[in-house]
Design an enzyme around this catalytic site. Sequence first.
Site, PDB file in Angstrom:
ATOM      1  N   SER A 140       6.440  -1.556  -4.541  1.00 48.89           N
ATOM      2  CA  SER A 140       5.972  -1.890  -3.201  1.00 48.89           C
ATOM      3  C   SER A 140       6.591  -1.059  -2.085  1.00 48.89           C
ATOM      4  O   SER A 140       6.051  -1.025  -0.973  1.00 48.89           O
ATOM      5  CB  SER A 140       6.218  -3.374  -2.910  1.00 48.89           C
ATOM      6  OG  SER A 140       7.589  -3.693  -3.074  1.00 48.89           O
ATOM      7  N   LYS A 184       3.474  -2.123   3.780  1.00 46.56           N
ATOM      8  CA  LYS A 184       3.471  -2.891   5.033  1.00 46.56           C
ATOM      9  C   LYS A 184       2.511  -2.325   6.084  1.00 46.56           C
ATOM     10  O   LYS A 184       2.017  -3.068   6.942  1.00 46.56           O
ATOM     11  CB  LYS A 184       4.879  -2.945   5.606  1.00 46.56           C
ATOM     12  CG  LYS A 184       5.849  -3.823   4.832  1.00 46.56           C
ATOM     13  CD  LYS A 184       5.539  -5.290   5.014  1.00 46.56           C
ATOM     14  CE  LYS A 184       6.622  -6.168   4.438  1.00 46.56           C
ATOM     15  NZ  LYS A 184       6.364  -7.604   4.662  1.00 46.56           N
TER      16      LYS A 184
END
Length: 409
Positions: A311, A61
């Site tokens: 992720s 992110k």
Amino acid sequence: MNYRKAHPVPPVTLDDVRGAQKMLSGVARTTAMEGSRHLTQLVGAPVHFKCENLQRTGSFKLRGAYVRIAGLLPEERAAGVVAASAGNHAQGVALASTLLGVRSTVFMPKGAPLPKISATRHYGAEVRLHGQVVDETLAAAQEYAAETGAVFIHPFDHPDVIAGQGTVGLEILEQCPEVRTVVLGIGGGGLAAGVAIAVKALRPDVRIVGVQAAGAAAYPPSLAAGRPVSIENPVTMADGMKVGRPGDVPFGIVDALVDEVRTVTEDELSAALLLCLERAKLVVEPAGASPVAALLSDPGAFEGPVVAVLSGGNVDPVLLQRVLRHGMAAQGRYLAVRLRLTDRPGALATLLGVLSVVDANVLDVSHVRTDPRLGLAEAEVELHLETKGPEHCAEVGRALREAGYTVID
């Protein structure tokens, strides 16, 4: 299912992603690519992990948040930024803002894990707790933006964010040029869209497979309808992909470029997280482990070499404990049984002797003596056992029944 369709030129290009890569130089790490021997044997072709769980702030992110904030006009930076998130996006916005000298306010749900709240503050954001669910938190952040003029930083629905996430795709092609399949989790779609833009532009032959938790899978019905649709009450342990509606911008890109979107169950997510921890020595959150869950559930469906994008690794320790226990239970390595026995001295020792013979390790024992369902001389015992697999669980059950115990299902 394969939903690929023809679409016009997407709002994000390969040049945008390459520009984001230059912008992120010295900011985001080029995360490691690690091989997985276990999955390689299972799939029958090389499988590699792209370890974004080792990125700064613990997830991909940061990439998108930094590119988005860096692209603001001076007057927009002066007004500050605001975001809403339960974890990864919050930390990415907080660190990106601090690195760029921009004031940040992050709204988080009241029930957000304490480590994530603490980390977001540590990275420099002012944290405001509001609402019980992310939708309420999101509304509060947007209201704050309208009142103060702060720029709202969306977690996935913006071209700059998508371009930043697409740098993961460029790194994959640099680190594993022979890749044939990329597997990654999908929440709102920012990561999948960005990676698909980068990879398909340079290697259109590479297959992109997205993965969603079955209880929060908004993409399959949206792709079938040809437009983003909302699902009610998404439920999954994978908070990172607990999104009720795809983003408008990433949806069109995913629809055009992602070859397939699969779903995985909570049991499969638990098993994947456990495999990452035990076999790869990597701490991965449930959303980050979703590609591994897909590989475990249907290993023959993926042409190798395969790159699975881990992720994120920002898993709450309390959730990690629950998920690990759930994963062990799904693999038959943890067994909880309730049974009744005669409430007399030595009864528990006799029971434990039966379990010792079948080599079941007792982790916890609890007694219930005052229950109207029990007879005067009965007690109910709940046992938590460490076992060695489904066959061993069955053996333990048989041993208890053969010893005369009533096992309560």
